[in-house]
Design a protein around this motif. Sequence first.
Motif, PDB file in Angstrom:
ATOM      1  N   ALA A 145       8.562  -6.362   3.712  1.00  0.00           N
ATOM      2  CA  ALA A 145       9.774  -5.848   3.407  1.00  0.00           C
ATOM      3  C   ALA A 145      10.157  -4.308   4.012  1.00  0.00           C
ATOM      4  O   ALA A 145       8.847  -4.350   4.893  1.00  0.00           O
ATOM      5  N   PRO A 146      11.357  -3.992   3.707  1.00  0.00           N
ATOM      6  CA  PRO A 146      12.022  -2.432   5.453  1.00  0.00           C
ATOM      7  C   PRO A 146      11.498  -1.884   4.396  1.00  0.00           C
ATOM      8  O   PRO A 146      12.175  -1.388   3.629  1.00  0.00           O
ATOM      9  N   ILE A 147      10.655  -0.430   5.055  1.00  0.00           N
ATOM     10  CA  ILE A 147      10.289   0.530   4.449  1.00  0.00           C
ATOM     11  C   ILE A 147      10.890   1.944   6.012  1.00  0.00           C
ATOM     12  O   ILE A 147      10.993   1.832   6.823  1.00  0.00           O
ATOM     13  N   ASP A 148      11.979   2.706   4.973  1.00  0.00           N
ATOM     14  CA  ASP A 148      12.457   4.013   5.968  1.00  0.00           C
ATOM     15  C   ASP A 148      11.559   4.104   7.079  1.00  0.00           C
ATOM     16  O   ASP A 148      10.305   4.868   6.842  1.00  0.00           O
ATOM     17  N   GLU A 149      12.191   4.711   7.986  1.00  0.00           N
ATOM     18  CA  GLU A 149      11.158   5.527   9.125  1.00  0.00           C
ATOM     19  C   GLU A 149      10.337   6.667   8.719  1.00  0.00           C
ATOM     20  O   GLU A 149       9.554   6.978   9.203  1.00  0.00           O
ATOM     21  N   VAL A 150      10.895   7.155   7.755  1.00  0.00           N
ATOM     22  CA  VAL A 150      10.406   8.574   7.672  1.00  0.00           C
ATOM     23  C   VAL A 150       9.559   8.054   6.848  1.00  0.00           C
ATOM     24  O   VAL A 150       8.020   8.969   7.286  1.00  0.00           O
ATOM     25  N   ASP A 151       9.101   7.311   6.108  1.00  0.00           N
ATOM     26  CA  ASP A 151       8.075   6.735   5.116  1.00  0.00           C
ATOM     27  C   ASP A 151       7.017   6.207   5.436  1.00  0.00           C
ATOM     28  O   ASP A 151       6.595   6.491   5.438  1.00  0.00           O
ATOM     29  N   ALA A 152       7.628   5.103   7.095  1.00  0.00           N
ATOM     30  CA  ALA A 152       6.822   4.517   7.213  1.00  0.00           C
ATOM     31  C   ALA A 152       4.658   5.349   8.098  1.00  0.00           C
ATOM     32  O   ALA A 152       3.938   4.750   8.016  1.00  0.00           O
ATOM     33  N   PRO A 153       5.045   6.227   8.572  1.00  0.00           N
ATOM     34  CA  PRO A 153       3.770   7.073   9.363  1.00  0.00           C
ATOM     35  C   PRO A 153       2.571   7.157   7.858  1.00  0.00           C
ATOM     36  O   PRO A 153       1.592   7.226   8.711  1.00  0.00           O
ATOM     37  N   ARG A 154       3.068   7.001   6.346  1.00  0.00           N
ATOM     38  CA  ARG A 154       2.211   7.205   5.529  1.00  0.00           C
ATOM     39  C   ARG A 154       2.014   5.758   4.989  1.00  0.00           C
ATOM     40  O   ARG A 154       0.734   6.155   4.587  1.00  0.00           O
ATOM     41  N   ILE A 155       1.694   4.705   5.472  1.00  0.00           N
ATOM     42  CA  ILE A 155       1.680   3.973   5.273  1.00  0.00           C
ATOM     43  C   ILE A 155       0.769   3.180   6.774  1.00  0.00           C
ATOM     44  O   ILE A 155       0.501   3.209   7.920  1.00  0.00           O
ATOM     45  N   ARG A 156      -0.555   2.905   5.890  1.00  0.00           N
ATOM     46  CA  ARG A 156      -1.668   2.217   6.798  1.00  0.00           C
ATOM     47  C   ARG A 156      -1.956   1.026   5.555  1.00  0.00           C
ATOM     48  O   ARG A 156      -2.067   0.723   4.845  1.00  0.00           O
ATOM     49  N   GLU A 157      -2.585   0.059   6.603  1.00  0.00           N
ATOM     50  CA  GLU A 157      -3.404  -1.132   6.859  1.00  0.00           C
ATOM     51  C   GLU A 157      -4.133  -0.934   5.378  1.00  0.00           C
ATOM     52  O   GLU A 157      -4.846  -0.327   5.756  1.00  0.00           O
ATOM     53  N   GLY A 158      -4.186  -1.852   4.647  1.00  0.00           N
ATOM     54  CA  GLY A 158      -5.793  -1.721   3.576  1.00  0.00           C
ATOM     55  C   GLY A 158      -5.089  -1.320   2.049  1.00  0.00           C
ATOM     56  O   GLY A 158      -5.450  -1.279   1.497  1.00  0.00           O
ATOM     57  N   MET A 159      -3.578  -0.924   1.824  1.00  0.00           N
ATOM     58  CA  MET A 159      -3.625   0.733   1.112  1.00  0.00           C
ATOM     59  C   MET A 159      -2.884  -0.681   0.285  1.00  0.00           C
ATOM     60  O   MET A 159      -2.368  -1.610   0.117  1.00  0.00           O
ATOM     61  N   PRO A 160      -3.301   0.367  -1.463  1.00  0.00           N
ATOM     62  CA  PRO A 160      -2.576  -0.500  -2.403  1.00  0.00           C
ATOM     63  C   PRO A 160      -1.542  -0.543  -2.872  1.00  0.00           C
ATOM     64  O   PRO A 160      -0.915   0.445  -2.293  1.00  0.00           O
TER      65      PRO A 160
END
Length: 380
Positions: free
Chosen positions: A227-242
Motif C-alpha cells: 500500500a502507498p503511504i503519504d510521504e508525510v506519514d511515512a517517517p512514523r512507520i517502522r517495521e514490526g508495527m501492528p
Amino acid sequence: MKRRTLYIAGGVVLVALAIGVLITRPDPIAVETATVSRGPVAETVTNTRAGTIKACQRARLAPPSGGQIARLPVKKGDRVQPGQVLLELWNDDIRASLSLAERDAVAAHARAEEACVAATVAQRESDRLSKLLTQNLIAIDTADKAKGDADSRAAACRATTQNIKVAEARVEQAKASMERTLLRAPFAGIVAEINGELGEFVTPSPVGIPTPPAVDVVDTSCIYVTAPIDEVDAPRIREGMPARVSLDAFRDRTFAARVRRVAPYVLDVEKQARTVEIEAELQDIQAVTLLPGYSADVEVILQERLDTLRIPTRALIDGKRVYVYDAADGRVHVKEVQTGLRNWEYVEVTGGLSEGELVVTTVDREGVVDGARAKQAARP
C-alpha cells in the motif's frame, strides 16, 4: 369598574404577546448525540490510494531459450510441486546429444578399465624382473625395459581415468542444454495462467519489452499487502508495527497484520502525490481465501490505548470544542475539551468532559450556538 377594565385589557395584551412569541419562535434544532464512554482509541496512518493483495511467492515463468512447445503436462488450476515440469520445448536434437554423451562415458569407463588392468600386469612383470636382477639372473636392460613399460601403462591408466571425467562433463553439459528446454516449478503453488498451446513458439522476454509469461505460478499459502503511504506519514512507520487490513471483498471484517517492510525510497510519479510503499503481512487467514489482486486498505497503528474516555471524531469542532446536549433543559452548550490520540472514528478525551455526557455529532442545519434549544433526534 375602570380598574377592572384595565386588568382585563392587560391580561388580553399578555396573552396576545405570549401567543405571538410561541408563533414566531423557531422550531428546536434536531440533533444526533453520542454518549461519552470508555473504549479503545488508536492513532493510525492509512494508505492514500488502494493497496493490493499479493502472494509472497509468484513466478511469471518463461523458458530461457525460444522454441516450439512439445509438451504441456499441466493446466490452469493445477497444484504443482517444486521441480515439476510445467512446459517442454522440442529438444530431440539435444536429447540425442545427451544419449551420445552418456554412451561415450560408458566407453570411457571401459577404456580406463582396460588401460588400468594392463598397467597392473606390466607393474607385476616389472617387479618380478627386478627381483631376478638382484640375483643376477637377467640383464639390466631387460629389467629397465620392463620398468619403462610399466610406467608407460600406469600413465595411460591415469589418462584414461581423466577421460572418464571429461566424458561425464559432456554428459552434464548435455543435461544442462536439456534443462534449458524444460520449464520447472520453482516452488509449490497453483498454475494461474498458461500462455501457449502445443506446437506454438515461445520466446524469452527481451530487455525492456514485457511479454506475457509462458506459465504463471502463484503460492497462496502466504499473503501480504502492499500500500502507498503519504510521504508525510511515512517517517512514523517502522517495521514490526501492528496494522489492520480491510478489503472490499470482505466489508464486514478486518484482518490483523504486521508491517514487514517500509520502502527505502519515495516513489515520485509525475502528477501523483509522492508516496512510500509499505508491506504488511496478514496473520491468521486460514478461515478465508484471499486471492492476489484484491484491493485492500491498510491502517497502521502508531499508538493505542485500550480503555480511555472517548467521543466520536465527528463531534469535535476545531480540534478543541464540542457541543454538549443538556437533557434537563433541552439546550446545547459549548465546552472546551482536551484531547489525546485520535483517528477517523474516535478521539481520546483527556479533560473537559465526563463519562455519560451527551455530545452532539450531527445537526439538521447549520447555526447551533451556545444555549440554543434542541431536541434529541437519536442517541447511539
